[in-house]
Design an enzyme around this catalytic site. Structure first.
Site, mmCIF file in Angstrom:
data_model
loop_
_atom_site.group_PDB
_atom_site.id
_atom_site.type_symbol
_atom_site.label_atom_id
_atom_site.label_comp_id
_atom_site.label_asym_id
_atom_site.label_seq_id
_atom_site.Cartn_x
_atom_site.Cartn_y
_atom_site.Cartn_z
ATOM 1 C CG HIS A 68 54.479 -48.473 -58.620
ATOM 2 N ND1 HIS A 68 54.821 -47.514 -57.688
ATOM 3 C CD2 HIS A 68 55.633 -48.840 -59.231
ATOM 4 C CE1 HIS A 68 56.138 -47.303 -57.745
ATOM 5 N NE2 HIS A 68 56.649 -48.093 -58.670
ATOM 6 C CG ASP B 102 55.201 -45.457 -52.938
ATOM 7 O OD1 ASP B 102 55.670 -46.120 -53.877
ATOM 8 O OD2 ASP B 102 55.736 -44.396 -52.509
ATOM 9 C CB ILE B 103 57.434 -44.097 -48.206
ATOM 10 C CG1 ILE B 103 57.685 -43.476 -46.846
ATOM 11 C CG2 ILE B 103 58.387 -43.535 -49.243
ATOM 12 C CD1 ILE B 103 59.014 -43.860 -46.211
ATOM 13 C CD GLU C 277 63.797 -42.829 -58.095
ATOM 14 O OE1 GLU C 277 63.333 -42.764 -56.942
ATOM 15 O OE2 GLU C 277 64.148 -41.850 -58.776
ATOM 16 C CB VAL C 278 63.354 -49.782 -55.064
ATOM 17 C CG1 VAL C 278 63.676 -50.905 -54.084
ATOM 18 C CG2 VAL C 278 63.114 -48.469 -54.319
ATOM 19 C CG HIS D 241 58.778 -52.002 -57.027
ATOM 20 N ND1 HIS D 241 60.137 -52.095 -57.220
ATOM 21 C CD2 HIS D 241 58.433 -50.746 -57.403
ATOM 22 C CE1 HIS D 241 60.601 -50.940 -57.679
ATOM 23 N NE2 HIS D 241 59.584 -50.106 -57.816
ATOM 24 C CG ASN E 51 58.476 -47.282 -63.007
ATOM 25 O OD1 ASN E 51 57.839 -47.017 -64.009
ATOM 26 N ND2 ASN E 51 58.225 -46.714 -61.828
HETATM 27 P P1 AMP Z 1 60.290 -47.190 -58.635
HETATM 28 O O1 AMP Z 1 60.655 -45.840 -59.153
HETATM 29 O O2 AMP Z 1 59.322 -47.903 -59.536
HETATM 30 O O3 AMP Z 1 61.514 -48.023 -58.312
HETATM 31 O O4 AMP Z 1 59.479 -46.944 -57.320
HETATM 32 C C1 AMP Z 1 60.021 -47.024 -56.037
HETATM 33 C C2 AMP Z 1 58.924 -46.622 -55.081
HETATM 34 O O5 AMP Z 1 59.315 -47.006 -53.790
HETATM 35 C C3 AMP Z 1 58.652 -45.114 -55.041
HETATM 36 O O6 AMP Z 1 57.284 -44.883 -55.365
HETATM 37 C C4 AMP Z 1 58.984 -44.733 -53.593
HETATM 38 O O7 AMP Z 1 58.131 -43.743 -53.070
HETATM 39 C C5 AMP Z 1 58.812 -46.063 -52.885
HETATM 40 N N1 AMP Z 1 59.559 -46.223 -51.647
HETATM 41 C C6 AMP Z 1 60.867 -45.968 -51.430
HETATM 42 N N2 AMP Z 1 61.206 -46.256 -50.154
HETATM 43 C C7 AMP Z 1 60.093 -46.748 -49.569
HETATM 44 C C8 AMP Z 1 59.785 -47.219 -48.261
HETATM 45 N N3 AMP Z 1 60.705 -47.276 -47.274
HETATM 46 N N4 AMP Z 1 58.509 -47.626 -48.003
HETATM 47 C C9 AMP Z 1 57.568 -47.571 -48.958
HETATM 48 N N5 AMP Z 1 57.788 -47.133 -50.211
HETATM 49 C C10 AMP Z 1 59.034 -46.718 -50.514
#
Ligand code: AMP
Length: 126
Positions: A112, A39-40, A105-106, A110, A97
């Site tokens: 975690h 994770d970034i 958010e993405v 995924h 999530n």
């Molecule tokens: P979620 O809120 O469950 O959708 O988590 C999205 C996760 O993606 C967050 O923990 C972000 O820090 C992570 N994230 C977003 N962009 C990137 C990226 N380019 N590389 C790695 N992790 C990312």
């Protein structure tokens, strides 16, 4: 900004772009079904994301429409990554999530994986 986690799938989402190699990632593991990377913005000493290679918006979409092979492949990969990164001795947390209230958010499903310190309550108070 949270998303709905519901179809249609957005091919411009950041994890789709990582899967296509358009954006770099710190790769941890890859096989036919899954891709894992750091994770970034890590929220634990080790924070890894494991994603299916298929186009699924969220757990809701994945659990309803992915094939048995894809589901098995993804969850086998989650377990393998946790084991290979040495998370099993002290334990870890996996979390997904979904949608607005889940804080997704993405919009690419995924999982975690968090490890490296005691992780506290499942859901923070408040
Ligand atoms: P979620 O809120 O469950 O959708 O988590 C999205 C996760 O993606 C967050 O923990 C972000 O820090 C992570 N994230 C977003 N962009 C990137 C990226 N380019 N590389 C790695 N992790 C990312």
């Amino acid at each position: 900004m949270p998303v709905s986690g519901l179809p249609p799938y957005d091919d411009a989402n950041i994890f789709a772009r990582i899967l296509r190699g358009e954006i770099p990632a710190k790769t941890v593991y890859e096989d036919e079904w899954a891709f894992a990377f750091h994770d970034i913005a890590p929220q634990a000493p080790t924070h890894v994301l494991v994603i299916p290679k298929g186009r699924y918006c969220s757990f809701a979409d994945f659990s309803a429409t992915a094939s048995a092979e894809e589901i098995a492949g993804l969850f086998r990969a989650v377990g393998k990554v946790a084991k290979d990164l040495g998370m099993e001795a002290d334990g870890y947390r996996m979390l997904a999530n979904m949608g607005q209230h889940g804080g997704q958010e993405v919009p690419h499903f995924h999982v975690h994986l968090f490890a490296g310190r005691p992780l506290g309550r499942m859901i923070p108070a408040g």
